[in-house]
Design an enzyme around this catalytic site. Structure first.
Site, PDB file in Angstrom:
ATOM      1  N   CYS A 139       0.862  -0.914  -0.348  1.00  0.00           N
ATOM      2  CA  CYS A 139      -0.310  -0.056   0.149  1.00  0.00           C
ATOM      3  C   CYS A 139       1.011   1.186  -0.017  1.00  0.00           C
ATOM      4  O   CYS A 139       0.467   1.994  -1.080  1.00  0.00           O
ATOM      5  CB  CYS A 139      -1.200   0.235   1.126  1.00  0.00           C
ATOM      6  SG  CYS A 139       0.037  -0.072   2.936  1.00  0.00           S
ATOM      7  N   HIS A 170      -2.797   5.297   6.275  1.00  0.00           N
ATOM      8  CA  HIS A 170      -1.314   6.080   6.806  1.00  0.00           C
ATOM      9  C   HIS A 170      -0.913   7.145   6.323  1.00  0.00           C
ATOM     10  O   HIS A 170      -2.234   7.776   4.965  1.00  0.00           O
ATOM     11  CB  HIS A 170      -0.452   5.028   5.567  1.00  0.00           C
ATOM     12  CG  HIS A 170      -0.068   3.479   5.369  1.00  0.00           C
ATOM     13  ND1 HIS A 170      -0.494   3.325   6.558  1.00  0.00           N
ATOM     14  CD2 HIS A 170      -0.485   2.631   4.864  1.00  0.00           C
ATOM     15  CE1 HIS A 170      -0.367   1.593   6.694  1.00  0.00           C
ATOM     16  NE2 HIS A 170      -0.403   1.679   4.983  1.00  0.00           N
TER      17      HIS A 170
HETATM   18  P1  NAD Z   1      -5.580 -11.006   6.009  1.00  0.00           P
HETATM   19  O1  NAD Z   1      -5.250 -10.756   7.415  1.00  0.00           O
HETATM   20  O2  NAD Z   1      -6.789  -9.368   6.526  1.00  0.00           O
HETATM   21  O3  NAD Z   1      -5.534 -12.232   5.336  1.00  0.00           O
HETATM   22  C1  NAD Z   1      -5.465 -13.326   4.901  1.00  0.00           C
HETATM   23  C2  NAD Z   1      -6.929 -13.513   4.274  1.00  0.00           C
HETATM   24  O4  NAD Z   1      -5.694 -15.308   4.447  1.00  0.00           O
HETATM   25  C3  NAD Z   1      -6.719 -14.417   6.090  1.00  0.00           C
HETATM   26  O5  NAD Z   1      -8.541 -14.905   5.753  1.00  0.00           O
HETATM   27  C4  NAD Z   1      -6.035 -15.839   6.307  1.00  0.00           C
HETATM   28  O6  NAD Z   1      -7.120 -16.731   7.117  1.00  0.00           O
HETATM   29  C5  NAD Z   1      -6.097 -16.089   5.408  1.00  0.00           C
HETATM   30  N1  NAD Z   1      -5.107 -17.457   4.933  1.00  0.00           N
HETATM   31  C6  NAD Z   1      -4.417 -17.333   6.078  1.00  0.00           C
HETATM   32  N2  NAD Z   1      -3.341 -18.819   5.358  1.00  0.00           N
HETATM   33  C7  NAD Z   1      -3.916 -18.947   4.195  1.00  0.00           C
HETATM   34  C8  NAD Z   1      -3.733 -20.160   3.611  1.00  0.00           C
HETATM   35  N3  NAD Z   1      -2.537 -21.031   4.106  1.00  0.00           N
HETATM   36  N4  NAD Z   1      -4.133 -20.174   2.576  1.00  0.00           N
HETATM   37  C9  NAD Z   1      -4.836 -19.039   1.767  1.00  0.00           C
HETATM   38  N5  NAD Z   1      -5.694 -18.717   3.426  1.00  0.00           N
HETATM   39  C10 NAD Z   1      -5.377 -18.563   3.988  1.00  0.00           C
HETATM   40  O7  NAD Z   1      -4.312 -10.521   5.085  1.00  0.00           O
HETATM   41  P2  NAD Z   1      -4.282  -9.113   4.094  1.00  0.00           P
HETATM   42  O8  NAD Z   1      -4.122  -7.908   5.015  1.00  0.00           O
HETATM   43  O9  NAD Z   1      -5.563  -9.410   3.446  1.00  0.00           O
HETATM   44  O10 NAD Z   1      -3.122  -9.229   4.389  1.00  0.00           O
HETATM   45  C11 NAD Z   1      -2.790  -9.675   2.831  1.00  0.00           C
HETATM   46  C12 NAD Z   1      -1.705  -9.667   1.613  1.00  0.00           C
HETATM   47  O11 NAD Z   1      -1.977  -8.294   1.499  1.00  0.00           O
HETATM   48  C13 NAD Z   1      -0.050  -9.872   2.284  1.00  0.00           C
HETATM   49  O12 NAD Z   1       0.891  -9.760   1.863  1.00  0.00           O
HETATM   50  C14 NAD Z   1      -0.238  -8.205   2.840  1.00  0.00           C
HETATM   51  O13 NAD Z   1       0.865  -7.789   3.385  1.00  0.00           O
HETATM   52  C15 NAD Z   1      -0.580  -7.407   1.969  1.00  0.00           C
HETATM   53  N6  NAD Z   1      -0.823  -6.087   1.717  1.00  0.00           N
HETATM   54  C16 NAD Z   1      -2.639  -5.850   3.205  1.00  0.00           C
HETATM   55  C17 NAD Z   1      -2.411  -4.541   3.551  1.00  0.00           C
HETATM   56  C18 NAD Z   1      -3.350  -3.681   4.312  1.00  0.00           C
HETATM   57  O14 NAD Z   1      -3.235  -3.514   4.994  1.00  0.00           O
HETATM   58  N7  NAD Z   1      -4.570  -4.886   5.424  1.00  0.00           N
HETATM   59  C19 NAD Z   1      -2.501  -3.363   2.153  1.00  0.00           C
HETATM   60  C20 NAD Z   1      -1.648  -3.726   1.244  1.00  0.00           C
HETATM   61  C21 NAD Z   1      -0.952  -5.187   1.375  1.00  0.00           C
END
Ligand code: NAD
Length: 355
Positions: free
Chosen positions: A140, A220
């Site tokens: 992000c 942020h």
């Molecule tokens: P999150 O924890 O909200 O969601 C991740 C999901 O994946 C959860 O539902 C979890 O239960 C599931 N999960 C866990 N292990 C798994 C597996 N082995 N197989 C399938 N699903 C599984 O996380 P998020 O915030 O959505 O982040 C996901 C990615 O996006 C990360 O790389 C993060 O760094 C990136 N990201 C997050 C944000 C943010 O602000 N949340 C912003 C940009 C990028």
């Protein structure tokens, strides 16, 4: 029609699924989840076929009344592409599964850059993802910085970027994260890792970044100083940024003095989940001293990367050029705030529906 599967249905995954579902050239064929929580029920209501991400947990879904279409392996085999939205580090572990099925994949910014062949931002390096099998949509913060740096680089040339990133401690649902009552230099080491991440998009850029974490969940906020190669005026920079559809230059007089009011603004306008996909640059903050440009911007961490995932799919399958893809994504999702700011999302979607 590109058949898309989403593996990992949390903060990013559920938004990517909705965005893909809204595209005329893509079909969302299913989402994979680890547990049948509230998000699984919502996915069911939206008609998204549900796959068990961890096969041993399949019985939990039927016990909770969530119907399964199969296991993640089947989703990967059926899909033309998987968007991996699992937590940081899990995506890299999943790459083998995608390779086994010869299914291309998109990873998210929590993964190291070497998880994929290309790090991607639609505005800055769309063509780099053409025909790539594995692409990482940058974080992000890196997305937010890239959207500003790209037009500045093209218009004036950039000598050096210095950015201080005041980062939210966690997302609204991440109640185990913090700080609760502190202000943390984070990472404490200067410069932070964010600059090198931006260089995965702009390899030749001079950039130093500093990070802090604060007790906030909303957005942020970045304080930016960019030394340009040409003398500029603030008015010229403002006009340039106002021409970027994924940048919202907050007009004076809107009474938006922080992230809280920005989030209220998005909710009032009826945006799904109150998402703010655009960088939000305070117009009043754009200041220039010779070749030095300064500004403040807010980044909605939960949503700014969503349109980038959609554009990455089009680039990987060579479906559209950069401009056509970004415009289509923006129109289908209702991205872009111009003219009357009230009800902007509904207005954009209504225009698309009329086409
Ligand atoms: P999150 O924890 O909200 O969601 C991740 C999901 O994946 C959860 O539902 C979890 O239960 C599931 N999960 C866990 N292990 C798994 C597996 N082995 N197989 C399938 N699903 C599984 O996380 P998020 O915030 O959505 O982040 C996901 C990615 O996006 C990360 O790389 C993060 O760094 C990136 N990201 C997050 C944000 C943010 O602000 N949340 C912003 C940009 C990028």
């Amino acid at each position: 029609m590109i058949r898309v599967g989403v593996n990992g249905y949390g903060t990013i995954g559920k938004r990517v699924a909705d965005a893909v579902h809204a595209q005329p050239d893509m079909e969302l064929i299913g989402v994979a989840k680890t547990q049948p929580n509230f998000e699984a029920h919502t996915a069911g209501e939206r008609g998204y076929p549900m796959y068990a991400a961890i096969p041993e947990r399949s019985p939990l879904f039927s016990e909770a009344g969530v119907e399964l279409a199969g296991e993640v392996d089947e989703l990967v085999a059926e899909a033309d592409i998987i968007v991996d939205c699992t937590p940081s580090g899990i995506g890299a572990e999943n790459r083998e599964l995608y390779e086994t099925h010869h299914t291309p994949a998109i990873f998210q910014g929590g993964e190291d850059a070497d998880v994929a062949d290309v790090s991607f931002n639609a505005r800055a390096n769309f063509d780099a993802a053409r025909d790539a099998d594995y692409v990482r949509v940058v974080s992000c913060n890196t997305t937010g910085l890239s959207r500003i740096i790209a037009p500045l680089e093209e218009e004036y040339g950039v000598e050096k970027v210095r950015a201080t990133l005041v980062r939210r401690g966690g997302d609204p649902g991440q109640n185990s994260r913090g700080p609760i009552n502190d202000i943390l230099p984070n990472p404490i080491k200067i410069p932070s890792h964010h600059g090198p991440d931006v260089k995965t998009i702009f390899p030749d850029l001079e950039i130093d970044t500093l990070g802090l974490k604060v007790p906030a969940t909303l957005m942020h906020v970045h304080a930016l100083n960019v030394t340009l190669e040409d003398d500029v005026t603030g008015a010229h920079v403002r006009q340039l940024l106002e021409g970027e559809n994924r940048v919202y230059v907050i007009p004076e007089g809107m009474g938006i003095d922080g992230a809280g009011k920005l989030m209220d603004f998005a909710l009032d306008a009826g945006r799904p989940r109150g998402d703010m996909w655009e960088n939000c640059v305070w117009g009043e903050s754009i200041g220039v001293n010779g070749r030095d440009l300064y500004l403040f911007q807010a980044i909605h961490q939960q949503s700014d990367v969503i349109p980038e995932n959609v554009d990455a799919i089009r680039a990987m399958f060579d479906l559209e050029d950069q401009k056509t893809s970004m415009e289509l994504t923006d129109r289908t999702l209702g991205i872009g705030i111009s003219g009357s700011p009230s009800g902007f999302a509904e207005q954009a979607r209504a225009e698309f529906a009329d086409d």
